[in-house]
Design a protein around this motif. Structure first.
Motif, PDB file in Angstrom:
ATOM      1  N   GLU A  61      -2.822   2.070  -4.620  1.00  0.00           N
ATOM      2  CA  GLU A  61      -1.449   3.419  -4.177  1.00  0.00           C
ATOM      3  C   GLU A  61      -3.435   4.021  -4.435  1.00  0.00           C
ATOM      4  O   GLU A  61      -3.653   3.864  -4.605  1.00  0.00           O
ATOM      5  N   THR A  62      -2.782   5.480  -3.573  1.00  0.00           N
ATOM      6  CA  THR A  62      -3.811   6.353  -3.551  1.00  0.00           C
ATOM      7  C   THR A  62      -3.161   7.895  -3.200  1.00  0.00           C
ATOM      8  O   THR A  62      -1.847   7.570  -2.764  1.00  0.00           O
ATOM      9  N   LEU A 109       0.998  -1.513  -0.012  1.00  0.00           N
ATOM     10  CA  LEU A 109       0.290   0.146   0.418  1.00  0.00           C
ATOM     11  C   LEU A 109       0.859   1.298  -0.295  1.00  0.00           C
ATOM     12  O   LEU A 109       2.251   1.021   0.420  1.00  0.00           O
ATOM     13  N   ARG A 110       1.018   2.033  -0.859  1.00  0.00           N
ATOM     14  CA  ARG A 110       1.104   3.407  -0.976  1.00  0.00           C
ATOM     15  C   ARG A 110       0.576   4.506  -0.720  1.00  0.00           C
ATOM     16  O   ARG A 110       0.162   4.613  -1.928  1.00  0.00           O
ATOM     17  N   LEU A 111       0.506   5.731  -0.627  1.00  0.00           N
ATOM     18  CA  LEU A 111       0.122   6.669  -0.102  1.00  0.00           C
ATOM     19  C   LEU A 111       0.382   7.931  -0.992  1.00  0.00           C
ATOM     20  O   LEU A 111       1.547   8.139   0.063  1.00  0.00           O
ATOM     21  N   ARG A 112       0.360   8.675  -1.824  1.00  0.00           N
ATOM     22  CA  ARG A 112       1.251   9.753  -2.362  1.00  0.00           C
ATOM     23  C   ARG A 112       1.251  11.053  -1.435  1.00  0.00           C
ATOM     24  O   ARG A 112      -0.159  10.962  -1.332  1.00  0.00           O
ATOM     25  N   ILE A 113       1.461  11.309  -1.076  1.00  0.00           N
ATOM     26  CA  ILE A 113       1.563  13.052   0.201  1.00  0.00           C
ATOM     27  C   ILE A 113       1.373  13.414  -1.855  1.00  0.00           C
ATOM     28  O   ILE A 113       2.346  13.823  -2.414  1.00  0.00           O
ATOM     29  N   PRO A 114       0.609  14.433  -1.486  1.00  0.00           N
ATOM     30  CA  PRO A 114      -0.368  15.957  -2.244  1.00  0.00           C
ATOM     31  C   PRO A 114       1.287  16.090  -2.349  1.00  0.00           C
ATOM     32  O   PRO A 114       1.910  16.706  -2.339  1.00  0.00           O
TER      33      PRO A 114
END
Length: 113
Positions: free
Chosen positions: A93-94, A51-56
């Motif tokens: 990814e989100t 799981l990867r959560l991209r920082i804006p």
């Protein structure tokens, strides 16, 4: 679990019956900063996170959150969105929502690999 991470080992979050997860902030060259979440066992084996959560974009340099708070926000978002309900079944990814309430459960610093 990746290449560059600002020399930070990440954390192991204990989610009780849902298991233990590794969570860490990653800042690889040429990619936006993001938070990885993977099983604690995968972290021990240096396997990739699922799981990867991209920082804006453009927000990382001006964030007031420290690494632990960013990791707790990512866990809070993953739990509220149901991304960890049945474990990590495949790559996801989100975008990390910086308004997410940080998860308040037990978390300890991971040892360096």
């Amino acid at each position: 679990m990746g290449t560059a991470k600002y020399d930070h080992p990440g954390y192991i979050a204990d989610m009780g019956p849902q298991g233990q997860y590794y969570v860490g902030v990653w800042c690889p060259h040429g990619y936006p900063a993001h938070v990885h979440i993977g099983t604690a066992a995968a972290a021990a084996e240096a396997a990739d996170a699922n799981l990867r959560l991209r920082i804006p974009d453009g927000a990382f340099q001006s964030l007031s959150d420290d690494f632990e708070t960013l990791c707790r926000r990512a866990l809070g978002q993953a739990l509220s969105a149901g991304l960890l309900r049945d474990g990590l079944g495949g790559f996801q990814e989100t975008r990390l929502s910086l308004e997410t309430e940080p998860w308040a459960g037990p978390m300890q610093a991971a040892t360096r690999q």
